[in-house]
Design an enzyme around this catalytic site. Structure first.
Site, PDB file in Angstrom:
ATOM      1  N   TRP A 368      18.142  23.011  47.573  1.00 56.01           N
ATOM      2  CA  TRP A 368      17.336  22.704  48.764  1.00 56.01           C
ATOM      3  C   TRP A 368      17.258  23.903  49.711  1.00 56.01           C
ATOM      4  O   TRP A 368      16.680  23.816  50.770  1.00 56.01           O
ATOM      5  CB  TRP A 368      17.939  21.515  49.520  1.00 56.01           C
ATOM      6  CG  TRP A 368      19.235  21.847  50.249  1.00 56.01           C
ATOM      7  CD1 TRP A 368      20.274  22.578  49.776  1.00 56.01           C
ATOM      8  CD2 TRP A 368      19.597  21.456  51.581  1.00 56.01           C
ATOM      9  NE1 TRP A 368      21.286  22.656  50.715  1.00 56.01           N
ATOM     10  CE2 TRP A 368      20.893  21.974  51.837  1.00 56.01           C
ATOM     11  CE3 TRP A 368      18.973  20.716  52.577  1.00 56.01           C
ATOM     12  CZ2 TRP A 368      21.563  21.777  53.043  1.00 56.01           C
ATOM     13  CZ3 TRP A 368      19.650  20.531  53.775  1.00 56.01           C
ATOM     14  CH2 TRP A 368      20.914  21.042  54.002  1.00 56.01           C
ATOM     15  N   ASP A 369      17.842  25.042  49.284  1.00 58.29           N
ATOM     16  CA  ASP A 369      18.007  26.182  50.190  1.00 58.29           C
ATOM     17  C   ASP A 369      16.679  26.719  50.734  1.00 58.29           C
ATOM     18  O   ASP A 369      16.651  27.427  51.739  1.00 58.29           O
ATOM     19  CB  ASP A 369      18.784  27.307  49.493  1.00 58.29           C
ATOM     20  CG  ASP A 369      20.146  26.865  48.989  1.00 58.29           C
ATOM     21  OD1 ASP A 369      20.245  25.727  48.496  1.00 58.29           O
ATOM     22  OD2 ASP A 369      21.098  27.638  49.077  1.00 58.29           O
ATOM     23  N   GLU A 507      28.937  18.334  51.326  1.00 57.73           N
ATOM     24  CA  GLU A 507      29.384  18.029  49.959  1.00 57.73           C
ATOM     25  C   GLU A 507      30.829  17.541  49.897  1.00 57.73           C
ATOM     26  O   GLU A 507      31.348  17.296  48.810  1.00 57.73           O
ATOM     27  CB  GLU A 507      29.190  19.263  49.073  1.00 57.73           C
ATOM     28  CG  GLU A 507      27.734  19.651  48.963  1.00 57.73           C
ATOM     29  CD  GLU A 507      27.439  20.657  47.874  1.00 57.73           C
ATOM     30  OE1 GLU A 507      28.358  21.411  47.500  1.00 57.73           O
ATOM     31  OE2 GLU A 507      26.285  20.683  47.416  1.00 57.73           O
ATOM     32  N   LYS A 628      31.978  20.071  54.987  1.00 53.78           N
ATOM     33  CA  LYS A 628      31.872  21.406  54.393  1.00 53.78           C
ATOM     34  C   LYS A 628      30.845  22.222  55.174  1.00 53.78           C
ATOM     35  O   LYS A 628      30.959  23.430  55.311  1.00 53.78           O
ATOM     36  CB  LYS A 628      31.430  21.253  52.939  1.00 53.78           C
ATOM     37  CG  LYS A 628      31.189  22.560  52.222  1.00 53.78           C
ATOM     38  CD  LYS A 628      30.794  22.322  50.775  1.00 53.78           C
ATOM     39  CE  LYS A 628      30.350  23.614  50.109  1.00 53.78           C
ATOM     40  NZ  LYS A 628      29.827  23.414  48.767  1.00 53.78           N
ATOM     41  N   GLN A 629      29.811  21.544  55.672  1.00 53.20           N
ATOM     42  CA  GLN A 629      28.705  22.248  56.318  1.00 53.20           C
ATOM     43  C   GLN A 629      27.998  21.296  57.266  1.00 53.20           C
ATOM     44  O   GLN A 629      28.256  20.100  57.248  1.00 53.20           O
ATOM     45  CB  GLN A 629      27.737  22.760  55.267  1.00 53.20           C
ATOM     46  CG  GLN A 629      27.070  21.659  54.451  1.00 53.20           C
ATOM     47  CD  GLN A 629      26.591  22.157  53.102  1.00 53.20           C
ATOM     48  OE1 GLN A 629      27.307  22.055  52.116  1.00 53.20           O
ATOM     49  NE2 GLN A 629      25.385  22.688  53.069  1.00 53.20           N
TER      50      GLN A 629
END
Ligand code: BGC
Length: 815
Positions: A368-369, A507, A628-629
């Site tokens: 999805w970056d 994630e 994680k993000q």
């Protein structure tokens, strides 16, 4: 940005006057960091790219010559199961070495290296290298090299070498070749397969100075052809190849010359690369030979290449002050974005590989970056965004199949994909702490299609490209809306819709502690973005109804009942909240335990691999309030506070915007930034609440690959999402640039560390030169016949006429 090796007064690079803000430099360097340096010294052109490995090196655990073509993939059998598609490491075109009479061919470790200086000259797109070696007979030889992968002629690459015998004279032999014996071995995920993607390597000579090589991938049956030419000369004397050597998959020509000490030998090597994926090609080898025959010497190629780079730098400029330490990283990021995605990429039918064309990380897959990449491109090279959204569009077939497998209508792009758009997500991942292969459920990140739909809308909003919206755009929006409307189940008790069993961007959470791997319910990120997408799909549909002429046919057949249903779901999706009114990451988040951060920090130091650490201890991140993000905060990154608050209100919740700073603090304090994308999102979100922290976060994001902050992972390729996302923070976030209701809006707020920012955006076919400092904003546009551009600057409307400049003072909001 320099390696710290000793300066050599004889070195053309140590004494060069290349401007420091344009050159990425390494002097010598430890073997451990070599993989990362090679990735960062990659030269490419959006079609073809080669890592910065030394031409005398081969894959030996330290060096890794890698050459890649965008979209050139293959699948290998492995351990009895089918493996994922990988980008293929192509035959190495670089091999070039030398030896003095009766000496050894030079290779790393074969002679003492006295000095090695490498400099990536970003302005001209040339990778320069100077090497001084001394052999056992104390013969000192100096090499000066320049390398390019042409931005002017995308199938051409070239290596120019000057060899100087510093303290000896006699016979010199030069060996130049092509190596088809390569395998994919850059990333640990390839272990478990033989890594050999190329079959049927054939090679030969085309006269004394030319070589050719062809190969075919084992499964996808793609063919690649290389034609190479090497010319060796000393003054007016040329050295002809007197020998051809090689194993079946490797071929070299050896030339010999007698030279005097200090007499420069020039070796000019050029290569043409074509594949069966290329358009307008009869047969790859025929095309490669034809292209090479027309290629001039290095100086000519370099001049054409530099001219194109000069134009690209004009288009892509992002000036923050050559005297500032961050100007170089900004240019390095821009340069590497262009290695992977350039105007040459537009025609290739490829997506946005997470690790660029710089290595084999994640097999070269598409995630999805792109969500982080397009916003920068939308205002610079919007034709690239469109091309890559069309790449997605061509893969709706697999996306529809994937949705159908879940019993749904619409389309679901897989979490990882490659050439066909089929799901390439791994079933297992390797825990680097234990070495164990463990189940991988990241494919529950169905939000990837929300990212595509969002990107399609933002592209349309920025460019007003109605022909896109009427074809590719509407299909992407409608199919995504259909998928998610079908995923939402109605709960009559609360008159709410629920979305269950998915993952958000974070994630660390693939399920509940007692149900790992089964996904989560009502992820705030997913549900809000679904509501947003449903609204945009309805909006696009009614917009196109008012412009029936833009579509070749009125594409997706959406009836009034379906549109009404989307609107209904988009008003009644459930959102989870914490007691204090903040958005919860997902339903049940409040029940999770708090992590003892101090304990883990003491134990492990850097907590970015926290997920792996906990797993190694038999524990799981699913149990804790850790991320994680950015996840919930992605909503602020994508939508901003106003649009987010409106949407939550539209969903029927009382939402107090005053809780946004506390929400930022809550999640930021619990995030490990285990993904490079995390710092980009956080730098953005913090820009309006804590500019200092935002700036520090941005500086860290700029250093992600340069300082290899992610544990050596840059050796497998740069992090393209973070690369472009960082540039976009400068371009849109600190300038407060947005486009709403067909008006360009600006609301600049530079962090203290940044004195000024200058860029030239391409807004709806117009160039707008923008300079922002702490006192004022200057805007200018070239002369022309077009109407003035409407702009709203901090709420004040103005019109920017062609050829005019406008200067608007900034009332002091800094104090
Ligand atoms: C991140 C994902 C990202 C992927 C590829 C992962 O570590 O968590 O968000 O898409 O890397 O860059």
């Amino acid at each position: 940005m320099a390696g710290t090796g000793p300066v050599d007064p004889g070195c053309g690079l140590c004494t060069s006057d290349l401007p420091a803000a344009w050159v990425l430099t390494y002097i010598d360097g430890d073997p451990d960091g070599e993989g990362t340096r090679e990735a960062l010294l990659t030269v490419g052109n959006g079609y073809l790219a080669s890592r910065g490995a030394a031409p005398e090196s081969s894959a030996d655990g330290v060096h890794y010559p890698g050459t890649y073509l965008a979209g050139f993939h293959n699948r290998l059998p492995g351990d009895g199961r089918e493996t994922a598609e990988s980008i293929v490491n192509l035959p190495n075109w670089l091999p070039l070495t030398f030896r003095p009479a009766s000496g050894d061919w030079y290779a790393p470790g074969r002679a003492r290296r006295l000095h090695e200086h490498r400099a990536l000259d970003l302005r001209s797109g040339v990778y320069r290298r100077e090497l001084v070696v001394v052999d056992r007979q104390q013969r000192r030889t100096r090499l000066r090299q320049r390398r390019l992968v042409s931005m002017a002629a995308p199938h051409l690459a070239a290596l120019h070498t000057t060899i100087l015998a510093e303290n000896w004279s006699g016979r010199l032999e030069v060996r130049s070749g092509l190596d088809g014996g390569v395998v994919n071995a850059n990333a640990p995920i390839e272990r478990g397969t033989c890594g050999r993607h190329l079959n049927g390597v054939a090679c030969g000579t085309d006269g004394p100075e030319s070589l050719w090589m062809v190969a075919e991938t084992t499964d996808s049956r793609l063919r690649v052809a290389l034609a190479a030419r090497t010319r060796v000369s000393v003054g007016s004397r040329s050295g002809t190849a007197h020998r051809t050597v090689g194993a079946p998959a490797e071929i070299s020509q050896v030339s010999a010359l007698d030279l005097a000490a200090g007499e420069p030998v020039v070796v000019d090597k050029a290569v043409a690369v074509f594949s069966s994926r290329d358009r307008a090609v009869y047969e790859p080898l025929v095309a490669a030979r034809t292209e090479l025959a027309g290629a001039g010497p290095f100086e000519v190629l370099a001049a054409d290449h530099a001219a194109v780079w000069a134009g690209l730098w004009e288009r892509l400029r992002l000036d923050v002050g050559d005297e500032q330490a961050w100007q170089l990283p900004v240019r390095v990021q821009t340069f590497h974005l262009l290695q992977t995605l350039s105007p040459h990429t537009v025609d290739l039918d490829v997506g946005v590989p997470a690790r660029g064309l710089h290595g084999e990380g994640y097999h070269g897959h598409i995630f999805w970056d792109e969500l982080f990449v397009y916003p920068f491109l939308d205002l610079r090279l919007p034709e690239l965004t469109r091309a890559m959204l069309e790449y997605r569009h061509r893969r709706l077939g697999w996306a529809r199949r994937q949705a159908a497998e879940l019993g749904r209508a619409g389309a679901l792009f897989p979490w990882q994909s490659a050439s066909s758009g089929r799901d390439e997500s791994p079933a297992r991942s390797r825990n680097p702490v234990t070495g164990e292969w463990v189940p991988d459920h990241t494919n529950l990140q169905h939000h990837v299609n929300l990212a595509v739909a969002h990107s399609a809308w933002r592209y349309w909003e920025t460019t007003a490209d109605l022909s896109f919206l009427g074809t590719t755009g509407i299909d992407l929006l409608v199919e995504t809306a259909r998928f998610w409307a079908g995923a939402a189940t109605y709960d009559p008790a609360d008159d709410r819709f629920d979305i269950r069993g998915v993952m958000g961007p974070d994630e660390y959470h693939d399920g509940y502690p007692d149900r790992p791997g089964e996904g989560l319910d009502n992820c705030a990120y997913v549900n809000v973005m679904v509501a947003w997408t449903l609204a945009r799909a309805c909006e696009a549909y009614s917009l196109l109804e008012r412009h029936p002429g833009v579509t070749p046919w009125f594409g997706p057949d959406v009836g009034r009942p379906e549109l009404d249903h989307w609107a209904h779901v988009g008003r009644r999706l459930r959102l989870p909240f914490l007691d204090d009114g903040m958005l919860a990451q997902f339903e049940g988040y409040a029940d999770l335990a708090e992590l003892d951060w101090e304990h883990y920090r003491r134990r492990y130091g850097d907590l970015r691999p926290l997920g792996w650490y906990l797993q190694a201890e038999g524990d799981s991140t699913n149990r804790y309030r850790v991320s994680k993000q950015a996840d919930v905060l992605m909503l602020l990154y994508l939508l901003g506070a106003d649009e987010l608050a409106d949407l939550i209100g539209h969903l029927g919740y009382d939402f107090d915007r005053a809780c946004i700073p506390a929400t930022v603090d809550h999640y930021l304090a619990r995030t490990t930034h285990g993904s490079t994308l995390s710092r980009v999102a956080h730098a953005w979100v913090l820009a309006r609440t804590d500019r200092r922290q935002s700036w520090n976060m941005l500086l860290a994001a700029l250093g992600t690959d340069l300082a290899d902050l992610h544990d050596g992972s840059a050796r497998e390729g740069i992090h393209l999402g973070a690369t472009a996302g960082t540039l976009d923070i400068l371009q849109r976030c600190y300038t407060g640039l947005g486009i709403h209701d067909n008006v360009l809006r600006l609301d600049p707020l530079l962090p203290e560390g940044l004195d000024y920012l200058r860029c030239t955006i391409r807004y709806r076919g117009r160039l707008v030169d923008l300079t922002v400092d702490h006192r004022e904003v200057r805007m200018g546009t070239p002369p022309g016949d077009e109407p003035p551009i409407p702009i709203i600057m901090r709420g004040r409307r103005l019109w920017l006429a062609p050829g005019a400049t406008a200067t608007v003072p900034l009332a002091n909001r800094d104090g």
